[in-house]
Design a protein around this motif. Structure first.
Motif, mmCIF file in Angstrom:
data_model
loop_
_atom_site.group_PDB
_atom_site.id
_atom_site.type_symbol
_atom_site.label_atom_id
_atom_site.label_comp_id
_atom_site.label_asym_id
_atom_site.label_seq_id
_atom_site.Cartn_x
_atom_site.Cartn_y
_atom_site.Cartn_z
ATOM 1 N N UNK A 81 6.046 -5.210 2.662
ATOM 2 C CA UNK A 81 5.282 -4.370 3.600
ATOM 3 C C UNK A 81 4.096 -5.124 4.203
ATOM 4 N N UNK A 82 3.447 -5.964 3.379
ATOM 5 C CA UNK A 82 2.314 -6.731 3.900
ATOM 6 C C UNK A 82 2.741 -7.645 5.043
ATOM 7 N N UNK A 83 3.879 -8.281 4.915
ATOM 8 C CA UNK A 83 4.332 -9.205 5.957
ATOM 9 C C UNK A 83 4.901 -8.471 7.176
ATOM 10 N N UNK A 84 5.040 -7.139 7.091
ATOM 11 C CA UNK A 84 5.401 -6.326 8.255
ATOM 12 C C UNK A 84 4.165 -5.665 8.862
ATOM 13 N N UNK A 85 3.000 -5.990 8.316
ATOM 14 C CA UNK A 85 1.724 -5.438 8.785
ATOM 15 C C UNK A 85 1.692 -3.920 8.674
ATOM 16 N N UNK A 86 2.239 -3.416 7.566
ATOM 17 C CA UNK A 86 2.210 -1.986 7.293
ATOM 18 C C UNK A 86 0.979 -1.676 6.452
ATOM 19 N N UNK A 146 -0.257 -15.052 -8.608
ATOM 20 C CA UNK A 146 -1.416 -14.219 -8.927
ATOM 21 C C UNK A 146 -1.999 -13.583 -7.659
ATOM 22 N N UNK A 147 -2.338 -12.305 -7.771
ATOM 23 C CA UNK A 147 -2.964 -11.593 -6.657
ATOM 24 C C UNK A 147 -2.005 -10.801 -5.800
ATOM 25 N N UNK A 148 -0.679 -10.975 -6.014
ATOM 26 C CA UNK A 148 0.295 -10.326 -5.139
ATOM 27 C C UNK A 148 1.087 -9.234 -5.859
ATOM 28 N N UNK A 149 0.622 -8.768 -7.001
ATOM 29 C CA UNK A 149 1.338 -7.744 -7.752
ATOM 30 C C UNK A 149 0.769 -6.358 -7.469
ATOM 31 N N UNK A 150 1.591 -5.326 -7.751
ATOM 32 C CA UNK A 150 1.182 -3.932 -7.555
ATOM 33 C C UNK A 150 1.746 -3.111 -8.704
ATOM 34 N N UNK A 151 0.876 -2.622 -9.571
ATOM 35 C CA UNK A 151 1.334 -1.883 -10.741
ATOM 36 C C UNK A 151 1.377 -0.383 -10.460
ATOM 37 N N UNK A 152 2.137 0.318 -11.279
ATOM 38 C CA UNK A 152 2.184 1.785 -11.233
ATOM 39 C C UNK A 152 2.159 2.290 -12.669
ATOM 40 N N UNK A 153 1.678 3.496 -12.823
ATOM 41 C CA UNK A 153 1.651 4.135 -14.150
ATOM 42 C C UNK A 153 1.904 5.621 -13.928
ATOM 43 N N UNK A 154 2.863 6.149 -14.630
ATOM 44 C CA UNK A 154 3.280 7.533 -14.416
ATOM 45 C C UNK A 154 2.097 8.491 -14.534
ATOM 46 N N UNK A 193 7.136 -13.910 19.449
ATOM 47 C CA UNK A 193 6.342 -14.986 18.875
ATOM 48 C C UNK A 193 5.361 -14.566 17.811
ATOM 49 N N UNK A 194 5.361 -13.302 17.421
ATOM 50 C CA UNK A 194 4.391 -12.799 16.442
ATOM 51 C C UNK A 194 4.994 -12.781 15.046
ATOM 52 N N UNK A 195 4.279 -13.369 14.081
ATOM 53 C CA UNK A 195 4.688 -13.340 12.679
ATOM 54 C C UNK A 195 3.443 -13.144 11.820
ATOM 55 N N UNK A 196 3.676 -12.698 10.577
ATOM 56 C CA UNK A 196 2.590 -12.497 9.622
ATOM 57 C C UNK A 196 2.877 -13.341 8.374
ATOM 58 N N UNK A 197 1.858 -14.063 7.920
ATOM 59 C CA UNK A 197 2.024 -14.980 6.806
ATOM 60 C C UNK A 197 1.022 -14.674 5.693
ATOM 61 N N UNK A 198 1.464 -14.980 4.440
ATOM 62 C CA UNK A 198 0.609 -14.771 3.266
ATOM 63 C C UNK A 198 -0.273 -16.001 3.041
ATOM 64 N N UNK A 199 -1.435 -15.722 2.471
ATOM 65 C CA UNK A 199 -2.349 -16.806 2.105
ATOM 66 C C UNK A 199 -3.214 -16.332 0.942
ATOM 67 N N UNK A 214 -8.427 -14.190 -4.105
ATOM 68 C CA UNK A 214 -8.441 -13.510 -2.800
ATOM 69 C C UNK A 214 -7.101 -13.730 -2.119
ATOM 70 N N UNK A 215 -6.531 -12.660 -1.587
ATOM 71 C CA UNK A 215 -5.265 -12.757 -0.862
ATOM 72 C C UNK A 215 -5.446 -12.259 0.569
ATOM 73 N N UNK A 216 -4.675 -12.850 1.489
ATOM 74 C CA UNK A 216 -4.816 -12.544 2.918
ATOM 75 C C UNK A 216 -3.439 -12.483 3.579
ATOM 76 N N UNK A 217 -3.371 -11.693 4.646
ATOM 77 C CA UNK A 217 -2.230 -11.707 5.562
ATOM 78 C C UNK A 217 -2.773 -12.116 6.923
ATOM 79 N N UNK A 218 -2.239 -13.216 7.465
ATOM 80 C CA UNK A 218 -2.711 -13.752 8.744
ATOM 81 C C UNK A 218 -1.669 -13.540 9.829
ATOM 82 N N UNK A 219 -2.167 -13.232 11.001
ATOM 83 C CA UNK A 219 -1.290 -13.039 12.159
ATOM 84 C C UNK A 219 -1.238 -14.329 12.981
#
Length: 620
Positions: A458-463, A480-488, A533-539, A577-582
């Protein structure tokens, strides 16, 4: 003092007064010979009444008979001005007598002549003076006018003292009230208002308009297919402001007049009604369709369904000419033909939605894949092998529940809501889950890997990510930094469709290509295509390492000499620190997302004995 130049003055004699200059032309017709004969003599050499004798004296000008003179020192016309000095004694008496006679006869005529000419000259002089005064007055007025207008920022070219005066404002018409009476022969929408007050006229016209709207029943028919367009289907109404304007005009009318309050309709509602009529007509155009079909992926003995889009092209067909029908309907309403029969033309119509349009709306925006072990190895203990199998059950169940997520614009998706309560009763297996820096078995353990995979896609789709938390310790399937936990019932993962079209998220499992004991989780995001020409990249960037601490647990049941027992290994923490760049055409544009993730250090725990060692028995 002023001097009047008369015809008896000498030729060329210049007489000046303050306003006029004249030259005596009385002798202009005399010849040069006659002028030479007029010398300074004591005799009159010519009998002409215009001849005068010069005197050497500068104080008096002598007059001949019938002539007049004006003294330089007096305006008197007495006989002294007529005396002539004799040139010889022998002739003095004769000349004096003759001169006296001539003077006597001329005095009376001169008085009369002077009085008449003086009046004429004075009249001309008065006219000249008045004209000059009037000219001066105009000039002064012009100067004052230009000066005043210059101070006000106006140019002389814009204003003139000779400009026509501005027309006086028209009188304000009497205000129209409800009590005002419409006396003239006036009709509004066919209703006569003669003798009615504005209030009465309003009610009559309103009733007429409502009756006209209620009677609208236009029929649009093609062969055996027809539709009646009522006022409801057309959204008929009238403008009350327009009614008030017309009533005011009617009250001010000065003669017979006919007015009409226009009836309004909704073109959107009319188009919707005509679309219903088109649906009745066979062979009408059909739009292209995008359907979600299923592809089967077999992994060992398990079949996994993979969602895919399948497109069906649209087909041309027949349809009524909507624009032409709208024109005919509007004409009928404007002409008051509220029950008109309208025969539409039928034209070839094309699909409103084509395959190209659908593919643009369902473009693959991004995808992300993680891998997990579903079968243990020979080197694992039984508990570890069982944990792998339990995680596979939970991940497969979660993927199946969320294999297709279809989210409308502005809507938010909840991961916990999609899975429901994760309990053993609901089919969730016990598997290791991270809890406060360590692992423990929980129903649904392992489902965090799907939420993490979804988070990255979802991050790389800019959602927009609405809710996300990291684990207490890093996981081994993402950096590290790119995980998403859930707990019931406690920690949820949410995202919101921040696009202008429907968002699709596909989740499915395939066999890992490098290991028969592993499976891959795939998350794909579909929606409206990005601009070219538009893409989104992780950093990401490591901010700092947080060293772990050591803790000692003193155990009274252990002897001091007992070997220390490591209850828990220590683990360093970190901040990332994590980033999504356009990027557009390979060039960085901006950062669209950023997050700071902190994994707290896990202290090392060591158990030691504090009980005194037993005393050894003495040896004898």
């Amino acid at each position: 003092m002023y001097h009047i130049c008369n015809k008896n003055a000498k030729l060329g004699k210049r007489v000046v007064h303050p306003y006029l200059i004249c030259y005596n032309t009385a002798m202009a017709n005399e010849t040069e010979n006659n002028r030479s004969r007029r010398s300074d003599s004591t005799d009159f050499l010519h009998d002409s009444p215009h001849a005068v004798k010069k005197e050497p004296s500068h104080s008096t000008v002598h007059k001949a008979a019938g002539s007049s003179s004006v003294s330089s020192t007096s305006h008197s016309s007495s006989s002294k001005a007529a005396s002539v000095k004799p040139s010889s004694s022998g002739t003095s008496k004769t000349v004096r007598k003759k001169a006296s006679s001539v003077h006597a006869s001329s005095t009376t005529g001169a008085k009369h002549h002077l009085t008449k000419r003086q009046k004429e000259q004075r009249r001309k002089l008065t006219i000249a003076v008045l004209f000059l005064a009037f000219s001066l007055l105009l000039a002064v007025s012009a100067i004052i006018f230009v000066t005043v207008n210059s101070k006000n920022g106006n140019s002389c070219s814009e204003h003139s003292i000779f400009a026509s005066p501005s027309p006086s404002p028209e009188p304000t018409p009497e205000a129209i009230t409800d009590a005002s009476v419409i006396w003239e022969k006036v009709t509004v929408n066919g209703v006569s208002l003669n003798g009615k007050t504005v209030a009465q006229a309003r009610e009559l016209v309103k009733q007429q308009l409502e009756n006209q709207i209620a009677n609208v029943n236009l029929t649009v028919a093609y062969n055996q297919y027809s539709m009646v367009l009522t006022s409801e289907k057309l959204g008929m109404s009238y403008d009350e402001d327009a009614l008030e304007d017309i009533l005011e005009q009617a009250a001010q009318a000065s003669g017979k007049a006919d007015y009409s309050v226009p009836l309004n309709h909704s073109e959107d509602l009319l188009r919707e009604s005509l679309a219903e009529l088109n649906d009745q007509i066979p062979n009408h155009a059909t739009n292209a369709v995008a359907e979600i079909r299923w592809k089967t992926n077999k992994v060992d003995d398990t079949n996994y369904l993979q969602p895919v889009f399948k497109y069906t092209d649209g087909v041309n067909g027949m349809a009524v000419d909507t624009d032409e029908v709208i024109r005919l309907v509007e004409n009928a309403l404007a002409e008051g033909r509220f029950d008109a029969q309208i025969q539409p033309n039928v034209i070839i119509s094309e699909p409103a939605v084509t395959t190209a349009i659908l593919k643009k709306r369902t473009t693959l925006l991004s995808s992300f894949t993680t891998t997990y072990r579903f079968r243990g190895t020979s080197g694992m203990d039984e508990a570890s092998k069982l944990n792998c199998e339990s995680r596979d059950i939970n991940i497969s169940k979660a993927v199946d529940l969320m294999k297709v997520i279809q989210l409308a614009p502005g809507k938010t998706f909840s991961y916990n809501k999609a899975t429901g309560s994760r309990t053993e009763k609901n089919g969730w297996a016990l598997a290791n889950a991270i809890y406060q820096g360590s692992h423990r078995p929980e129903p649904g353990g392992g489902v965090c890997q799907l939420s993490t995979t979804m988070y990255n896609a979802l991050l790389m789709a800019n959602i927009k990510i609405s809710a996300r938390r990291n684990h207490s310790i890093p996981v081994d399937y993402v950096d590290d930094g790119w995980d998403a936990t859930v707990d019931d019932g406690h920690i949820d993962f949410k995202f919101t469709n921040n696009t202008n079209d429907t968002l699709y998220v596909f989740c499915y499992i395939t066999k890992n290509k490098s290991s028969s004991r592993k499976k891959d989780i795939h998350v794909e995001v579909y929606g409206t295509a990005f601009p070219d020409g538009t893409v989104y990249k992780k950093r990401s960037e490591l901010v700092e390492i947080l060293p772990f601490k050591e803790e000692t647990i003193k155990d009274k049941t252990m002897y001091v000499s007992d070997a220390p027992i490591v209850e828990r290994e220590g683990r360093d923490g970190s901040t990332v620190n994590t980033f999504i760049d356009m990027y557009v055409n390979g060039s960085f544009v901006k950062t669209v997302y950023s997050a700071t993730t902190t994994y707290e250090p896990i202290s090392k725990q060591t158990r030691i004995g504090i009980k005194a060692d037993p005393t050894a028995a003495p040896v004898y």
